[in-house]
Design a protein around this motif. Structure first.
Motif, short mmCIF file in Angstrom:
data_model
loop_
_atom_site.label_atom_id
_atom_site.label_comp_id
_atom_site.label_asym_id
_atom_site.label_seq_id
_atom_site.Cartn_x
_atom_site.Cartn_y
_atom_site.Cartn_z
N GLY A 40 -9.70 3.59 0.63
CA GLY A 40 -9.82 4.14 1.98
C GLY A 40 -8.57 4.06 2.82
O GLY A 40 -8.53 4.61 3.93
N HIS A 41 -7.52 3.41 2.33
CA HIS A 41 -6.30 3.23 3.11
C HIS A 41 -5.21 4.21 2.67
O HIS A 41 -5.02 4.43 1.47
CB HIS A 41 -5.75 1.80 2.94
N THR B 259 -1.83 16.74 3.39
CA THR B 259 -1.94 15.91 2.19
C THR B 259 -2.03 14.41 2.42
O THR B 259 -2.46 13.68 1.53
CB THR B 259 -0.73 16.15 1.26
N PHE B 260 -1.64 13.91 3.58
CA PHE B 260 -1.54 12.47 3.74
C PHE B 260 -2.89 11.77 3.82
O PHE B 260 -2.96 10.54 3.73
CB PHE B 260 -0.70 12.12 4.98
N ASP B 261 -3.96 12.51 4.01
CA ASP B 261 -5.27 11.89 4.01
C ASP B 261 -5.91 11.92 2.63
O ASP B 261 -7.08 11.55 2.46
CB ASP B 261 -6.18 12.59 5.03
N GLY C 266 -4.98 0.92 10.00
CA GLY C 266 -5.67 1.07 8.74
C GLY C 266 -4.76 1.39 7.57
O GLY C 266 -5.19 1.29 6.41
N ASP C 267 -3.50 1.76 7.83
CA ASP C 267 -2.55 2.03 6.75
C ASP C 267 -2.16 0.74 6.05
O ASP C 267 -2.28 -0.36 6.61
CB ASP C 267 -1.29 2.71 7.30
N LEU C 268 -1.66 0.88 4.84
CA LEU C 268 -1.18 -0.27 4.06
C LEU C 268 0.29 -0.07 3.74
O LEU C 268 0.67 0.96 3.16
CB LEU C 268 -1.99 -0.40 2.76
#
Length: 247
Positions: free
Chosen positions: A111-112, A103-105, A188-190
């Motif tokens: 996009g982040h 689920t994390f994608d 790329g994560d926020l």
């Protein structure tokens, strides 16, 4: 789309499917536990514990009715105390890893993958060991309060799932432990957080990992990117004239 009530109802009806006997057995073996094949062995005890949590931490006396098994509340409490904390940590980590893949994608923002971090507190039983390690609020007289821990949690914004949590002594600042949560993030994560996490050093550490930070500016910090804005040079000019001006 299901709401939380529907999901909780599904868990309550199929609680044994969420923690398989094979997964619990493997975790117990990795933690070095040994046990006899009794009615309340570690596998059964952990599944009952999971059921107890799903029913709002219901009373131990109620669990024999929920499970259809015959045992006393005292026997269940003793069985639960025999389960090593490491077993629960292993199971939690593997549940998170599985959800990471599933689920994390999803539920990305531009996009982040988005995560929130925040701190809180929780109390615990009043024992000398816990009092010595965690401490208690200064508003309570010695001997009258409960030990209180500082709690720091990382949450996935898309699912609301807590992916990592850290417990520390009460007088621990959020910033001092947040770096221990950085390995859970990838380029790329926020990361979204309040002003308690906003500092140059924290932003630098996030950027070093390729992680974006959305942090509220501290209320005493002047931020103005207007070209040619009025500002002062440290050490020059009258102090009264420099007060409140950005540097």
């Amino acid at each position: 789309m299901h709401n939380i009530t529907d999901i909780l109802g599904h868990f309550k009806q199929n609680w044994s499917e969420q923690l398989s006997s094979a997964a619990i057995t493997q975790a117990c073996q990795e933690a070095g536990m040994r046990w006899h094949d009794s009615a309340l062995n570690p596998i059964v005890t952990i599944q009952i514990f999971f059921l107890q949590i799903l029913h709002g931490n219901t009373a131990c006396e109620h669990l024999s009715h929920l499970t259809g098994m015959s045992f006393t509340a005292a026997a269940y409490c003793k069985a639960r105390m025999r389960v090593k904390l490491q077993v629960l940590c292993i199971l939690l980590e593997r549940c998170v890893e599985q959800l990471h893949q599933e689920t994390f994608d999803t539920a990305r923002w531009l996009g982040h993958r988005v995560f929130h971090v925040d701190g809180s507190t929780f109390s615990m039983p009043d024992t000398p060991e816990l009092q010595a390690h965690f401490g208690q609020s200064g508003k309570q007289k010695p001997g009258c309060g409960f030990p209180t821990a500082h709690w720091l949690a990382l949450l996935h914004a898309g699912t609301g799932m807590i992916t990592k949590m850290l417990a520390s002594p009460l007088r621990t600042h959020d910033m001092s432990k947040v770096v221990d949560l950085h390995p859970e993030l990838r380029a790329g994560d926020l990361l979204v957080a309040d002003r308690g996490f906003c500092s140059y050093a924290h932003l630098a550490l996030l950027l070093h990992r390729g992680v974006h930070g959305l942090l509220r500016i501290h209320q005493r910090m002047n931020v103005d990117f207007t070209p040619g804005r009025a500002h002062v040079h440290p050490g020059l000019g009258n102090k009264k004239q420099r007060k409140g001006m950005p540097r």
